[in-house]
Design an enzyme around this catalytic site. Structure first.
Site, PDB file in Angstrom:
ATOM      1  N   ASP A   1      -6.685  -3.383   5.867  1.00 26.62           N
ATOM      2  CA  ASP A   1      -5.555  -3.857   6.684  1.00 26.62           C
ATOM      3  C   ASP A   1      -5.954  -4.122   8.123  1.00 26.62           C
ATOM      4  O   ASP A   1      -6.512  -3.251   8.780  1.00 26.62           O
ATOM      5  CB  ASP A   1      -4.443  -2.794   6.705  1.00 26.62           C
ATOM      6  CG  ASP A   1      -3.832  -2.577   5.332  1.00 26.62           C
ATOM      7  OD1 ASP A   1      -3.701  -3.557   4.590  1.00 26.62           O
ATOM      8  OD2 ASP A   1      -3.482  -1.423   5.025  1.00 26.62           O
TER       9      ASP A   1
ATOM     10  N   GLU B   1       3.325 -11.127   6.839  1.00 28.43           N
ATOM     11  CA  GLU B   1       4.756 -11.075   7.074  1.00 28.43           C
ATOM     12  C   GLU B   1       5.234 -12.504   7.200  1.00 28.43           C
ATOM     13  O   GLU B   1       4.653 -13.293   7.923  1.00 28.43           O
ATOM     14  CB  GLU B   1       5.042 -10.314   8.362  1.00 28.43           C
ATOM     15  CG  GLU B   1       6.523 -10.154   8.641  1.00 28.43           C
ATOM     16  CD  GLU B   1       6.976 -10.950   9.818  1.00 28.43           C
ATOM     17  OE1 GLU B   1       6.964 -10.425  10.915  1.00 28.43           O
ATOM     18  OE2 GLU B   1       7.352 -12.120   9.625  1.00 28.43           O
TER      19      GLU B   1
ATOM     20  N   HIS C   1      11.622  -4.263   6.648  1.00 26.73           N
ATOM     21  CA  HIS C   1      12.152  -3.549   7.811  1.00 26.73           C
ATOM     22  C   HIS C   1      13.648  -3.344   7.707  1.00 26.73           C
ATOM     23  O   HIS C   1      14.241  -2.616   8.491  1.00 26.73           O
ATOM     24  CB  HIS C   1      11.803  -4.296   9.093  1.00 26.73           C
ATOM     25  CG  HIS C   1      10.330  -4.542   9.216  1.00 26.73           C
ATOM     26  ND1 HIS C   1       9.731  -5.662   8.682  1.00 26.73           N
ATOM     27  CD2 HIS C   1       9.335  -3.789   9.730  1.00 26.73           C
ATOM     28  CE1 HIS C   1       8.427  -5.591   8.898  1.00 26.73           C
ATOM     29  NE2 HIS C   1       8.166  -4.469   9.525  1.00 26.73           N
TER      30      HIS C   1
ATOM     31  N   TRP D   1      -5.399   0.636  18.289  1.00 28.39           N
ATOM     32  CA  TRP D   1      -4.338   1.642  18.306  1.00 28.39           C
ATOM     33  C   TRP D   1      -4.861   3.002  18.755  1.00 28.39           C
ATOM     34  O   TRP D   1      -4.221   4.022  18.569  1.00 28.39           O
ATOM     35  CB  TRP D   1      -3.642   1.698  16.931  1.00 28.39           C
ATOM     36  CG  TRP D   1      -2.848   0.448  16.659  1.00 28.39           C
ATOM     37  CD1 TRP D   1      -2.644  -0.597  17.518  1.00 28.39           C
ATOM     38  CD2 TRP D   1      -2.154   0.094  15.453  1.00 28.39           C
ATOM     39  NE1 TRP D   1      -1.874  -1.569  16.926  1.00 28.39           N
ATOM     40  CE2 TRP D   1      -1.555  -1.176  15.655  1.00 28.39           C
ATOM     41  CE3 TRP D   1      -1.972   0.725  14.213  1.00 28.39           C
ATOM     42  CZ2 TRP D   1      -0.796  -1.820  14.682  1.00 28.39           C
ATOM     43  CZ3 TRP D   1      -1.207   0.078  13.236  1.00 28.39           C
ATOM     44  CH2 TRP D   1      -0.626  -1.177  13.468  1.00 28.39           C
TER      45      TRP D   1
ATOM     46  N   CYS E   1       5.401  -5.919   4.009  1.00 26.14           N
ATOM     47  CA  CYS E   1       4.627  -4.848   4.645  1.00 26.14           C
ATOM     48  C   CYS E   1       4.709  -3.611   3.754  1.00 26.14           C
ATOM     49  O   CYS E   1       5.317  -3.657   2.681  1.00 26.14           O
ATOM     50  CB  CYS E   1       5.154  -4.565   6.056  1.00 26.14           C
ATOM     51  SG  CYS E   1       4.003  -3.600   7.080  1.00 26.14           S
TER      52      CYS E   1
ATOM     53  N   HIS F   1      -4.352  -7.437   5.151  1.00 26.69           N
ATOM     54  CA  HIS F   1      -2.923  -7.553   5.397  1.00 26.69           C
ATOM     55  C   HIS F   1      -2.682  -7.620   6.892  1.00 26.69           C
ATOM     56  O   HIS F   1      -3.297  -6.895   7.667  1.00 26.69           O
ATOM     57  CB  HIS F   1      -2.189  -6.352   4.794  1.00 26.69           C
ATOM     58  CG  HIS F   1      -0.796  -6.206   5.319  1.00 26.69           C
ATOM     59  ND1 HIS F   1       0.212  -7.069   4.974  1.00 26.69           N
ATOM     60  CD2 HIS F   1      -0.251  -5.334   6.195  1.00 26.69           C
ATOM     61  CE1 HIS F   1       1.319  -6.713   5.615  1.00 26.69           C
ATOM     62  NE2 HIS F   1       1.062  -5.670   6.355  1.00 26.69           N
TER      63      HIS F   1
ATOM     64  N   GLY G   1       0.794  -1.234   0.000  1.00 34.23           N
ATOM     65  CA  GLY G   1       0.000   0.000   0.000  1.00 34.23           C
ATOM     66  C   GLY G   1       0.816   1.267   0.000  1.00 34.23           C
ATOM     67  O   GLY G   1       0.669   2.117  -0.864  1.00 34.23           O
TER      68      GLY G   1
HETATM   69  N1  GLN Z   1      -1.322  -0.361   3.934  1.00 33.96           N
HETATM   70  C1  GLN Z   1      -0.415  -0.084   4.996  1.00 33.96           C
HETATM   71  C2  GLN Z   1       0.938   0.318   4.428  1.00 33.96           C
HETATM   72  O1  GLN Z   1       1.274  -0.166   3.383  1.00 33.96           O
HETATM   73  C3  GLN Z   1      -0.234  -1.280   5.893  1.00 33.96           C
HETATM   74  C4  GLN Z   1       0.734  -1.036   7.007  1.00 33.96           C
HETATM   75  C5  GLN Z   1       0.709  -2.056   8.116  1.00 33.96           C
HETATM   76  O2  GLN Z   1       0.127  -3.081   8.039  1.00 33.96           O
HETATM   77  N2  GLN Z   1       1.350  -1.792   9.202  1.00 33.96           N
HETATM   78  O3  GLN Z   1       1.666   1.076   5.026  1.00 33.96           O
HETATM   79 ZN    ZN Z   2       2.277  -4.724   7.685  1.00 36.68          ZN
END
Ligand code: GLN
Ligand code: ZN
Length: 752
Positions: A590, A656, A685, A552, A717, A632, A423
């Site tokens: 997500d 992931e 990451h 969150w 990610c 996701h 994304g």
């Molecule tokens: N769509 C979000 C991105 O690509 C997903 C981020 C996430 O899952 N932490 O940043």
């Molecule tokens: Zn992610």
């Protein structure tokens, strides 16, 4: 009997994020180590003074950290994995926290069910000599300022071991670690410290009965040192460990009375007269002012049950999970601000409650608090239509009109192993600058949108050049995947200074849900349309799912979490419908926080998963069969909830996988998951660009585990934290590897 007050830890980032600023300056070579340490000491001392001035009797100290308090204990106990032994001092400390060229950092994971992340200890046989000097120095400084009120906080041995990756068995690990704790406690005793808080949150994990003997051995040995031990637990109740935990040889035990059923356990099993009870009655994990009419009866009941036992009134856990001071939030409406309680307000509440149950005359104070609540209730936005909608939900609202097998063929047709991204694309300083200038009014709305659209156009062009199959618009208009939606929904409030530590120097400002959640207009449709108008390829609509938005944020306390999740889901449902109407053939929702929101005790998982999965279904089931829903999730370990993942009924899930050594993929395969899966083919990451060969290898594992028709190809990610110079070659290699894989697959088909 005595009633006093205590704290179990305090925010440690500095009221103005001093620690973050100093850390970043230090990392970039602009600040000396000594100045960094000086900053941390100043923050720490000002925290102590605040607690002292508030009148707290027993002040938890020693939890202030450069990066993470678990790492601090790893460091002090000499639990240094081989790969970091070549470094010394701060260089070693930060290498463990953040990695170094070619040397991976310690793994980072969520601290119990909070949004704080700690570094996972790795314990091998070669433990280096321990060094408590920094801790001892802190403790003596605290003694100078706080005198006898200073109570050192020590991470408990059993919790440390529970959270560790052990290369030796538990018994060996206990016998190595225990003598080190004895040395530490002896040093503290020699300083004249009367009592130590030993934090053992692992006791609430639900399966801790099997640790009974370890706890008994450990605490018998620690007791022999001759310093008073205060065993601290939080985040949930003690459950079936309660009867033996209260018999451990310690002077005091703290229980969380804001979560789980500790007050019931106290009633059923009583509590030993010769121990002090730490009553964690002020919620350390939410930001709402206490409601005296709810809390005082609980305290009175404890007083009656435990006639004569000494009590400490205190926050339920460390206050690190809330910001410093609600009074600074001048931009929030006063009706809301007056019922917010951050760390400083929570100290006042602790004092107020202690005075109230001591029978001091606090009536006017109590009436005042109650009146701020009634003012808030009049002010807080209730929305009849969303409440009505919730009441009239039908089973069909949670269910797509055709099941996965039946709708599959009507969905968009794509090459074998479709390629996509998660994304977001790099948030360059140019992009961040745009948002800042827009906020400051230097750009008007149309100028800002034009600039965002230019970013979108560039990213679409690039994705086409790379040859990706399903495109994204890039999320350039979003600061944060929760904040972006919260800002457009009513019922959410945002603070200016409400930072809390997520990990290391990364702080977040969680939104506050304070009223019914309502969407007044489309939130993402414009950017989707801009992107889709520029390409023949499908662009994904991109949303954050209800449970992630809820988990969150700081939730309301007057309605259940499930109800809040459903309200958010309804707002998203309308957005999903609008995206579909605007031509989206693929919509991704997500839900990275679904897994991490699992309750600490397994017996409560079902209840949570039932509404959490329903909320996702409510948000997404509105689409036609031909619209493809993606989701996701960043975190692995799906094995135990694979059925619930399936019940989400998303057509495609991206996960992931690259760091977990395909563990996730195996769990998915073994669980018989039948929908499509994009198992992340490389770790975003890390700044390292994966080679075609590495990605291919990852993909081949996929092919060996899952039917080819189920496989998608994507990074693990979003790419917002990376640079374009890393993203472009990585995606190029990803597409290249996919081509090779397609050829291999075709060849196999032909030869059959
Ligand atoms: N769509 C979000 C991105 O690509 C997903 C981020 C996430 O899952 N932490 O940043
Ligand atoms: Zn992610």
């Amino acid at each position: 009997m005595q009633i006093q007050t205590a704290t179990l830890g305090y925010p440690r980032i500095g009221k103005n994020r001093e620690v973050k600023k100093a850390l970043e300056a230090f990392w970039s070579g602009k600040l000396e180590a000594e100045s960094l340490l000086q900053t941390v000491r100043q923050v720490e001392e000002s925290n102590w003074k605040t607690q002292l001035e508030a009148g707290i009797d027993r002040i938890g100290i020693g939890d202030t950290t450069l990066y993470d308090h678990v790492l601090d204990w790893i460091f002090r106990f000499g639990l240094i994995p081989q790969r970091f032994q070549q470094f010394n001092g701060l260089e070693r400390y930060f290498a463990m926290a953040r990695g170094q060229e070619g040397i991976p950092a310690l793994e980072m994971t969520k601290w119990f069910d909070t949004n704080y992340h700690y570094l996972v200890p790795e314990i091998a046989t070669d433990i280096l000599p321990s060094d408590f000097s920094d801790f001892i120095e802190t403790v003596s400084r605290a003694q100078n300022i706080l005198g006898k009120k200073a109570v050192p906080i020590v991470l408990g041995p059993c919790t440390l071991l529970r959270l560790s990756r052990l290369e030796l068995n538990i018994d060996e690990a206990v016998s190595k670690l225990l003598p080190l704790y004895v040395i530490l406690l002896t040093e503290l005793k020699n300083l004249g410290i009367a009592e130590v808080q030993i934090h053992e949150p692992a006791l609430v994990l639900g399966d801790t009965n099997s640790w009974k003997e370890h706890f008994q051995t450990v605490y018998n040995s620690l007791d022999a040192v001759g310093i008073s031990l205060h065993l601290v637990t939080y985040f949930d109740d003690l459950g079936e460990t309660y009867p033996w935990v209260i018999d451990l040889p310690v002077a005091a035990i703290s229980l969380d009375l804001t979560r789980g059923r500790n007050s019931e356990l106290i009633k059923t099993h009583g509590f030993p007269q010769n121990k002090r009870l730490g009553v964690g009655i002020i919620d350390a994990r939410n930001i709402w002012q206490v409601r005296p009419e709810k809390v005082i009866p609980i305290l009175q009941e404890i007083l009656e049950t435990l006639h004569g036992t000494s009590l400490d009134i205190q926050p339920s856990a460390s206050l690190q999970f809330v910001p410093y001071d609600a009074k600074r939030e001048k931009r929030l409406p006063s009706q809301l601000r007056n019922v917010l309680s951050f760390a400083e307000q929570k100290l006042q509440e602790v004092i107020f409650l202690a005075r109230t149950i001591k029978d001091d005359n606090t009536k006017t104070e109590q009436e005042f608090i109650e009146s701020t609540w009634s003012t808030f209730e009049e002010f807080s936005p209730a929305n009849q239509s969303v409440q009505e909608r919730l009441k009239t939900l039908k089973i069909d609202d949670f269910q797509r009109s055709l099941s996965y097998g039946l709708r599959l063929d009507s969905q968009i047709s794509l090459p074998l192993f479709p390629t996509t991204t998660i994304g977001s694309f790099p948030q360059t300083s140019e992009v961040r600058q745009l948002r800042v200038r827009y906020k400051r009014g230097e750009l008007n709305q149309s100028e800002y949108e034009a600039a965002i659209d230019a970013q979108i156009a560039e990213s679409i062009k690039l994705q086409e050049e790379l040859g990706l199959d399903v495109l994204v618009h890039g999320e350039f208009e979003r600061t944060d995947m929760v904040e972006f939606f919260g800002q457009q929904l009513s019922g959410f409030a945002f603070t200016e200074n409400g930072w809390v530590q997520s990990y290391g120097s990364r702080y977040v400002r969680p939104p506050i849900i304070y009223g019914d959640v309502v969407r007044s207009e489309p939130m993402t449709v414009r950017e989707f349309q801009v992107a889709q108008s520029l390409t023949e390829k499908p662009v994904k609509g991109m949303l954050t799912a209800p449970v992630t938005i809820l988990n969150w944020s700081y939730p309301r306390i007057d309605v259940s979490r499930s109800e809040q999740a459903f309200q958010i889901a309804l707002a998203l449902r309308d957005e999903v419908a609008d995206l579909e109407a605007a031509g989206a053939k693929v919509i991704q929702v997500d839900e990275p926080a679904l897994r991490e929101g699992l309750p600490l005790k397994v017996e409560r998982w079902n209840e949570y998963l039932s509404w959490a999965v329903d909320a996702f279904r409510l948000a997404t089931a509105v689409v036609q069969p031909q619209t493809q829903i993606h989701t996701h999730m960043c975190y692995c370990e799906f094995g135990d909830i694979i059925k619930d993942i399936e019940r989400l009924d998303a057509d495609v899930i991206s996960i992931e996988n690259s760091r977990s050594n395909n563990q996730t993929l195996r769990e998915i395969t073994e669980g018989g998951y039948s929908h499509q899966v994009g198992n992340g083919v490389y770790d975003i990451h890390s700044p390292v660009v994966p080679t075609t060969e590495q990605i291919l290898q990852q993909l081949r594992t996929g092919v060996a585990n899952l039917p080819v028709k189920q496989i998608w190809v994507n990074p693990d990610c979003g790419l917002k934290t990376r640079r374009w110079s890393e993203v472009i070659p990585a995606l190029k290699n990803m597409v290249e590897a996919t081509k090779v894989l397609r050829e291999e697959a075709n060849a196999t088909v032909k030869s059959q």
